[in-house]
Write a protein that holds these residues in place. Structure first.
Motif, short mmCIF file in Angstrom:
data_model
loop_
_atom_site.label_atom_id
_atom_site.label_comp_id
_atom_site.label_asym_id
_atom_site.label_seq_id
_atom_site.Cartn_x
_atom_site.Cartn_y
_atom_site.Cartn_z
N LEU A 235 0.82 -1.21 0.00
CA LEU A 235 0.00 0.00 0.00
C LEU A 235 0.86 1.26 0.00
CD1 LEU A 235 -2.99 0.86 0.20
CD2 LEU A 235 -2.68 0.99 2.67
N GLY A 236 2.03 1.19 0.60
CA GLY A 236 2.90 2.35 0.68
C GLY A 236 3.35 2.85 -0.68
N HIS A 237 3.26 1.99 -1.71
CA HIS A 237 3.73 2.39 -3.02
C HIS A 237 2.59 2.53 -4.01
CE1 HIS A 237 7.81 2.39 -1.70
NE2 HIS A 237 7.58 1.25 -1.10
N VAL A 238 1.41 2.82 -3.48
CA VAL A 238 0.30 3.27 -4.30
C VAL A 238 0.45 4.78 -4.48
CG1 VAL A 238 -2.20 3.60 -4.41
CG2 VAL A 238 -1.25 1.45 -3.54
N SER A 239 0.53 5.22 -5.71
CA SER A 239 0.72 6.65 -5.98
C SER A 239 -0.63 7.36 -5.90
CB SER A 239 1.34 6.85 -7.36
OG SER A 239 1.48 8.23 -7.64
N ILE A 240 -0.72 8.32 -5.00
CA ILE A 240 -1.96 9.08 -4.85
C ILE A 240 -1.85 10.47 -5.45
CG2 ILE A 240 -2.72 7.80 -2.81
CD1 ILE A 240 -1.65 10.15 -1.14
N ASP A 241 -0.64 10.86 -5.85
CA ASP A 241 -0.41 12.18 -6.44
C ASP A 241 0.78 12.11 -7.39
OD1 ASP A 241 -0.08 14.80 -7.13
OD2 ASP A 241 0.40 15.52 -5.10
N PRO A 242 0.54 12.02 -8.70
CA PRO A 242 1.64 11.90 -9.66
C PRO A 242 2.63 13.07 -9.59
CG PRO A 242 -0.45 11.40 -10.71
CD PRO A 242 -0.78 11.95 -9.35
N ASP A 243 2.18 14.20 -9.06
CA ASP A 243 3.05 15.37 -8.94
C ASP A 243 3.58 15.55 -7.52
OD1 ASP A 243 2.63 16.12 -11.65
OD2 ASP A 243 0.70 17.00 -11.09
N GLY A 244 3.39 14.53 -6.69
CA GLY A 244 3.80 14.62 -5.30
C GLY A 244 5.28 14.41 -5.11
N PRO A 245 5.71 14.33 -3.85
CA PRO A 245 7.15 14.19 -3.57
C PRO A 245 7.69 12.87 -4.10
CG PRO A 245 5.84 13.88 -1.58
CD PRO A 245 4.90 14.39 -2.62
N VAL A 255 2.06 6.86 -1.14
CA VAL A 255 1.58 7.08 0.21
C VAL A 255 2.76 7.19 1.17
CG1 VAL A 255 0.14 6.15 2.08
CG2 VAL A 255 -0.53 5.80 -0.30
N GLU A 256 3.76 6.34 0.98
CA GLU A 256 4.92 6.33 1.87
C GLU A 256 5.73 7.62 1.74
OE1 GLU A 256 8.28 3.02 2.17
OE2 GLU A 256 6.28 2.32 2.78
N ALA A 257 5.71 8.24 0.58
CA ALA A 257 6.45 9.48 0.37
C ALA A 257 5.77 10.68 1.02
CB ALA A 257 6.64 9.74 -1.11
N VAL A 258 4.53 10.47 1.48
CA VAL A 258 3.77 11.54 2.13
C VAL A 258 3.55 11.26 3.61
CG1 VAL A 258 1.55 12.78 2.14
CG2 VAL A 258 2.57 12.07 -0.03
N ALA A 259 3.32 9.99 3.97
CA ALA A 259 2.80 9.69 5.30
C ALA A 259 3.71 8.85 6.18
CB ALA A 259 1.46 8.96 5.16
N ALA A 260 4.82 8.31 5.65
CA ALA A 260 5.74 7.57 6.51
C ALA A 260 6.56 8.54 7.36
CB ALA A 260 6.67 6.70 5.66
N ASP A 261 7.10 8.05 8.46
CA ASP A 261 7.84 8.93 9.38
C ASP A 261 8.94 9.74 8.70
OD1 ASP A 261 6.29 8.27 11.54
OD2 ASP A 261 7.70 6.84 12.41
N PRO A 262 9.80 9.13 7.87
CA PRO A 262 10.85 9.93 7.23
C PRO A 262 10.29 11.06 6.37
CG PRO A 262 11.34 7.59 7.03
CD PRO A 262 9.94 7.70 7.53
N ALA A 263 9.18 10.79 5.67
CA ALA A 263 8.57 11.81 4.83
C ALA A 263 8.00 12.94 5.67
CB ALA A 263 7.47 11.20 3.96
N ILE A 264 7.39 12.59 6.80
CA ILE A 264 6.83 13.61 7.68
C ILE A 264 7.93 14.48 8.27
CG2 ILE A 264 5.68 13.92 9.91
CD1 ILE A 264 3.90 11.53 9.18
N VAL A 265 9.01 13.85 8.72
CA VAL A 265 10.13 14.61 9.28
C VAL A 265 10.69 15.57 8.24
CG1 VAL A 265 12.49 14.43 10.15
CG2 VAL A 265 10.73 12.88 11.01
#
Length: 396
Positions: A235-245, A255-265
């Motif tokens: 699930l972490g590698h489902v892209s929810i925003d093609p223009d996201g980080p 999802v992981e690039a937005v909501a995982a701890d390293p991304a949040i930090v």
């Protein structure tokens, strides 16, 4: 269905719901009485299942004979490997934790991890000696792509450990002398939740873990799904925003690039200009009322909620369980999860039960032990095929 599969099914039912009569086992598994007897026989002969009269049935005349797991018949070790430490537990055959231990890691390379893992296993083997029970298997849970069908227990890729093509079961088996089962950590935790936690009795559910990464374990028709290539539930590698980080997987807006701890930090550091380096520091800043930090957590919640909505739309599980160390910040992203899930879920899918369940890493290690128990019971069960008449069920 072979008696191998029947034996595993019967053992799991008795473990999760027992003690049970043979008729109750047949009713829960859909097997005929003959198939239940054939599945139970080798497990009883080995001493892993036992039976005796049940209590509370005197008014019916003859006491019911109940089948149960003999918890003390065998012990197992379960290990959860994180990027910073190893957590290990000693369990009995009912997967009840009898002892636990943990040690920090000084590095993530296999040559740094394996000596620490071996030391912990030996410590728990000594504990098992004190109980006078043999340890029959070792389960190891690691993040990433694990080839569960590989004889070497191959870790294909673990981004947090920075491992590629590590034959972990073979190495650990040589070092410890135990049969080794290696599994993705989220799927191992899903097994524990299916047997003893929020998934008991459910035909389908999803476990979403939030923290260093975003993981998802899936149970469909009563079985944990690993997929043809062992990566089901990413699930972490489902892209929810093609223009996201950018994500380390090479895509953007995962999802992981937005909501995982390293991304949040990283995002909190960028929007606040503060030298934030840990999830605890980011959380402290958000709880202190920093608007930018709170917006980062809100966006993380929305990403998780949209992802959960996708899971529910695709699979229609009865329940979604949210867990992981990231739940420490749940109050900051709960509204985002709820609102995004409600918007993403289609029709009656929005009625899916979404619950949170904080679980310490000892529970992840317990899940690893559960996978070792599964492997052990599978090998202890006869592979003689069950006839079509035997598997036809009790409702004929």
């Amino acid at each position: 269905m072979t008696s191998l599969a029947s034996g595993e099914s019967v053992f799991t039912i008795v473990l999760s719901h027992g003690p049970l009569t043979r008729a109750q086992i047949a009713g829960r598994t859909g097997l005929s009485a003959a198939a239940v007897t054939k599945a139970v026989r080798p497990l009883m002969a080995a001493g892993y299942l036992v039976e005796g009269p049940g209590e509370g049935s005197r008014a019916l005349g003859r006491p019911a004979t109940l089948v149960r797991v003999d918890a003390g018949a065998a012990f197992f070790v379960g290990v959860k490997v994180t990027g910073d430490e190893i957590i290990a537990v000693l369990t009995d055959l009912c997967c009840r934790v009898r002892a636990a231990a943990r040690l920090p890691l000084t590095g993530r390379a296999p040559e740094r991890v394996l000596p620490v893992l071996t030391e912990l296993v030996r410590e728990l083997l000594t504990e098992a000696d004190g109980f006078g029970v043999a340890v029959r298997g070792l389960g190891i849970a690691v993040s990433g792509d694990v080839d569960v069908d590989s004889a070497e227990g191959m870790v294909r890729y673990s981004p947090f450990l920075e491992w590629r093509e590590v034959p972990l079961a073979g190495i650990a088996g040589t070092a410890t002398g135990l049969p080794v089962t290696v599994e993705n950590d989220v799927r191992a935790l899903t097994v524990a939740e299916q047997w003893f936690g929020a998934g008991v009795g459910l035909d389908s559910f999803a476990l979403v873990t939030v923290g260093a990464g975003i993981g998802c374990g899936l149970v469909v028709h009563g079985r944990v799904v690993s997929g043809a290539h062992g990566v089901a539930g990413e699930l972490g590698h489902v892209s929810i925003d093609p223009d996201g980080p950018p994500c380390y997987c090479g895509n953007r807006g995962c999802v992981e690039a937005v909501a995982a701890d390293p991304a949040i930090v990283r995002a909190v550091r960028e929007v606040t200009g503060r030298p934030v380096t840990t999830p605890a520091e980011a959380l402290e800043l958000a709880r202190a009322g920093d608007r930018g930090a709170r917006q980062v957590y809100a966006a993380a919640g929305q990403a998780i909620g949209r992802a959960i909505g996708s899971v529910v739309n695709l699979l229609g599980p009865e329940r979604v369980v949210i867990s992981g160390e990231g739940l420490a910040a749940y109050d900051l992203f709960a509204d985002g999860i709820r609102d995004a899930f409600a918007a993403a879920a289609f029709g009656t899918a929005a009625q899916c039960d979404v619950v949170t369940r904080p679980l310490p890493f000892e529970e992840w290690a317990r899940g690893a032990a559960a996978t070792a128990i599964q492997s052990f019971i599978g090998s202890a069960t006869s592979a003689t095929p069950v006839t079509s008449k035997e598997q036809s069920g009790v409702h004929q």
